[in-house]
Design an enzyme around this catalytic site. Structure first.
Site, short mmCIF file in Angstrom:
data_model
loop_
_atom_site.label_atom_id
_atom_site.label_comp_id
_atom_site.label_asym_id
_atom_site.label_seq_id
_atom_site.Cartn_x
_atom_site.Cartn_y
_atom_site.Cartn_z
N CYS A 108 6.34 5.50 8.49
CA CYS A 108 5.62 5.48 7.11
C CYS A 108 6.36 5.50 6.02
O CYS A 108 7.09 6.69 5.67
CB CYS A 108 4.27 6.37 6.96
SG CYS A 108 3.54 6.11 5.63
N ASN B 165 0.81 -1.06 0.09
CA ASN B 165 -0.12 0.05 0.12
C ASN B 165 0.71 1.14 0.18
O ASN B 165 1.94 1.28 0.54
CB ASN B 165 -0.98 0.02 1.21
CG ASN B 165 -0.41 0.75 2.33
OD1 ASN B 165 -0.33 2.05 2.48
ND2 ASN B 165 0.18 -0.09 3.33
C1 FMN Z 1 -3.67 0.26 3.96
C2 FMN Z 1 -2.68 0.45 5.06
C3 FMN Z 1 -2.56 1.66 5.84
C4 FMN Z 1 -1.89 1.88 6.99
N1 FMN Z 1 -1.80 2.97 7.58
C5 FMN Z 1 -0.87 3.32 8.61
C6 FMN Z 1 -0.99 4.64 9.31
O1 FMN Z 1 -1.81 5.51 9.03
N2 FMN Z 1 -0.38 4.58 10.33
C7 FMN Z 1 0.46 3.69 10.82
O2 FMN Z 1 1.45 3.72 11.82
N3 FMN Z 1 0.61 2.36 10.21
C8 FMN Z 1 0.04 2.31 9.04
N4 FMN Z 1 -0.29 1.05 8.36
C9 FMN Z 1 0.70 -0.27 8.95
C10 FMN Z 1 -0.05 -1.10 9.88
O3 FMN Z 1 -0.38 -0.43 11.04
C11 FMN Z 1 0.93 -2.31 10.17
O4 FMN Z 1 1.75 -1.75 11.02
C12 FMN Z 1 1.36 -2.98 9.12
O5 FMN Z 1 0.43 -3.32 7.93
C13 FMN Z 1 1.87 -4.50 9.64
O6 FMN Z 1 0.84 -5.28 9.89
P1 FMN Z 1 -0.30 -6.15 9.08
O7 FMN Z 1 0.95 -7.18 8.40
O8 FMN Z 1 -1.19 -7.07 10.22
O9 FMN Z 1 -0.87 -5.41 7.86
C14 FMN Z 1 -0.96 0.85 7.52
C15 FMN Z 1 -1.13 -0.39 6.77
C16 FMN Z 1 -1.94 -0.81 5.71
C17 FMN Z 1 -2.07 -2.05 4.98
#
Ligand code: FMN
Ligand code: FAD
Ligand code: FES
Lengths: 261, 301
Positions: B129, B68
């Site tokens: 990010c 993303n």
């Molecule tokens: C679509 C999307 C948007 C995200 N937006 C943020 C965000 O605004 N702030 C943040 O700290 N992490 C953001 N993340 C990261 C997630 O919080 C997380 O750290 C990361 O996706 C790993 O976890 P997962 O594999 O369970 O998705 C985002 C992840 C995704 C997929």
């Protein structure tokens, strides 16, 4: 109206044109579906995580069926095409806003579909007929070459057609059909490829016609949480507070004048 | 049986949270899950003013995961407080607000605006990010910058501060220790791993931003390893995330040293993942005759 992830059972499934499949799903989601909304269909292979957004082509409320018509575009849709009646599919729905059928009351309407944007326009025509508010309905359908669903449309309204190769109807696209037959309308509902939607937006603006168009974008959540699927808007969007709107939730249908395409 | 955990003096009814950016502010997924069943709702990153984010395509599927590059689109702190925080007001769950910014001043403005909001239990500072060019990740990749922003935020914040760390670093233990030494109350990791996908038929990048953050089940082993290394480097609590799909995955993170876990991309695949994970942890505890979830934390070392 609440959204659910459910297991649907395939009632019928057949290829109706080259690489175009007609899928009837048995699901209680059918009861809350409207024309222009969509469901997201999950591939079974865990390597493909994200659900595939597919528009609702027809709703059979009595039998509790949703009809989806899709084109094999890649691995996910190819995996759907190999499934049979009685197989199960996980789907998320009902998603999106749908076409505002009530706007057609007292009006003459074009229902325009191009390519794989044609399926959602079938339920739109049905819903318009059912409400019986529109004065006149003309379907305008654009195909590359091979046609599909044309007989379904003809049951409900006059269906004008174009093919890019001229093998049937007007040679060219949906705009060529309108010019060739000098058709007139005061409202447009449309779904299709971006160049077609751009042409419709321009045509509607030039002729002072109200138009609603259905957009597509890559999606992840499908429910408005990830902000993956936005389109640019001409005014500040009420939810995002910027010039971006979530197609999966606040769309896929927008007034053409609201979106910057 | 006790499923509650404590982070910076705040009690969570269970260790399952949502990962920032994948759950909006809870409103969208409240149609699917009862938010009262969650340890915490972690909200989408919010800045001092509305951000439009990146061009589309912003998401792309990859093998067992997704990329993303949303670019931290958010409606700004005013709308966030009026609409999103108000929505969360009556739920019996903890609220963790994820904060983003382009400069330290941006972050501080948000932190200050939130300081009088009783509904905010903790702050999570996103310095990781990968999808915005200015600021943000620079703070998360350079130990000196991380120390500086952590100290300044700690000086202003009324709520406990979680620093969210980037996996896009060579030495995660060093970054964890840096955050702790600068006063962080907790750390969370991992944010997404920078990746790229090319559409070979169109000869184009799959994302408009070219690069994006990888998340989902494919990153889990990397995340477990980093959570383990970070947890062993610090004595403050660690919130673990990255590819969690079910209770087994969550328990793996707890055993690696996480006090709580967050679920991100898997919400998109199964909108019930958070609650099912919380229930699955309880089932595991019953089956294994585990009285206190805290006994799982870091039990493998
Ligand atoms: C679509 C999307 C948007 C995200 N937006 C943020 C965000 O605004 N702030 C943040 O700290 N992490 C953001 N993340 C990261 C997630 O919080 C997380 O750290 C990361 O996706 C790993 O976890 P997962 O594999 O369970 O998705 C985002 C992840 C995704 C997929
Ligand atoms: C609101 C909406 C309604 C749609 N309705 C229909 C329909 O009725 N019939 C139909 O045939 N197609 C429809 N599409 C397009 C359909 O979603 C894609 O063709 C399908 O997702 C392709 O998946 P794949 O695995 O076969 O292709 P792949 O290219 O292998 O897919 C890879 C990833 O890209 C996504 N993707 C690829 N193409 C598109 C696209 N055009 N739009 C959105 N995501 C895409 C996939 O979902 C998947 O996440 C619709 C799209 C949207 C957004
Ligand atoms: S797909 Fe997530 S907001 Fe539309």
């Amino acid at each position: 109206m609440s959204k659910k992830k459910v297991t649907a059972v395939i009632r019928r499934h057949e290829e109706i044109a080259e690489q175009i499949y007609d899928l009837w799903l048995e699901t209680d989601l059918a009861a809350s579906a409207h024309a222009g909304q969509f469901v997201a269909v999950y591939p079974k292979d865990g390597a493909m995580l994200l659900p595939r957004p597919i528009s609702i082509c027809e709703i059979d409320e009595k039998e509790g069926l949703l009809r989806l018509v899709y084109r094999v575009a890649g691995k996910g849709t190819a995996s759907f095409s190999r499934m049979h009646a009685q197989d199960k599919l996980e789907i998320l729905g009902i998603l999106g806003n749908g076409f505002p059928i009530e706007k057609a009351d007292g009006k003459s309407v074009f229902v325009m579909g191009g390519g794989i944007g044609i399926p959602p326009m079938l339920e739109t025509v049905k819903a318009l007929k059912k409400r019986a508010g529109a004065q006149n309905i003309n379907a305008v359908l654009g195909y590359r070459s091979e046609r599909f669903l044309q007989q379904d449309f003809s049951q409900y309204c006059l269906a004008y057609m174009a093919t890019e190769d001229g093998s049937y109807g007007t040679k060219g696209n949906v705009m060529d059909v309108i010019r060739a037959h000098d058709l007139k309308a005061d409202l447009i509902f449309a779904c299709g490829p971006m160049p077609m939607l751009r042409a419709i937006k321009t045509y509607a603006a030039e002729n002072g016609i109200e138009a609603y168009i259905s957009l597509e974008e890559r999606m992840a959540c499908g429910v408005g949480a990830c902000l993956g699927c936005v389109c640019k808007t001409t005014q500040t969007d009420a939810h995002s507070k910027v010039n971006n709107s979530r197609i999966c939730t606040d769309g896929p249908v927008y007034p053409a004048s609201f979106v910057n395409i | 049986m006790n499923t509650a955990v404590t982070i910076a003096g705040v009690r969570f009814k269970n260790p399952v949270m949502t990962a920032s950016g994948t759950f909006g502010s809870g409103m969208e997924y409240s149609e699917f899950v009862d938010l009262n069943r969650l340890g915490a709702v972690v909200t989408k990153g919010v800045a001092n003013v509305p951000w439009p984010g990146n061009d589309t395509p912003r998401v792309a599927e990859t093998y067992g995961g997704m990329l993303n590059a949303i670019g931290l689109q958010n409606p700004g702190i005013d709308t966030f407080i009026e609409r999103d925080l108000r929505f969360l007001k009556d739920f019996d769950t903890r609220v963790i607000v994820n904060v983003c910014g382009k400069s330290i001043e941006d972050y501080l403005e948000v932190v200050e605006r939130l300081s009088d909001e009783p509904r905010v239990d903790l702050l999570e500072i996103n310095v990781s990010c990968p999808n915005v060019k200015e600021g943000a990740i620079a703070f998360g990749q350079d130990p000196a910058a991380l120390a500086k922003i952590t100290k300044q935020i700690k000086a202003k914040a009324k709520q406990p501060v979680i620093m969210k760390l980037s996996p896009n670093v060579t030495d995660i233990a060093l970054m964890a220790k840096t955050a702790e030494d600068a006063g962080a109350d907790a750390i969370s990791l991992i944010n997404t791993i920078t990746g790229m996908k090319i559409d070979i038929y169109r000869k184009k990048f799959a994302l408009a931003n070219k690069t994006g953050g990888l998340s989902g089940p494919c990153i889990k082993p990397v995340a477990v390893r980093m959570v383990y290394q970070a947890a062993h480097a610090v004595s403050i609590p660690v919130i673990g995330m990255g590819g969690i799909a079910n209770a087994e995955d969550a328990i793996e993170f707890l055993m690696a040293g996480a006090t709580a876990v967050a679920i991100g991309a898997m919400n998109f695949i199964n909108p019930y993942t958070t609650v099912e994970t919380a229930e699955g942890i309880e089932r595991f505890m019953r089956q294994q005759k585990i009285e206190d979830v805290n006994s799982l934390i870091g039990c493998v070392s």
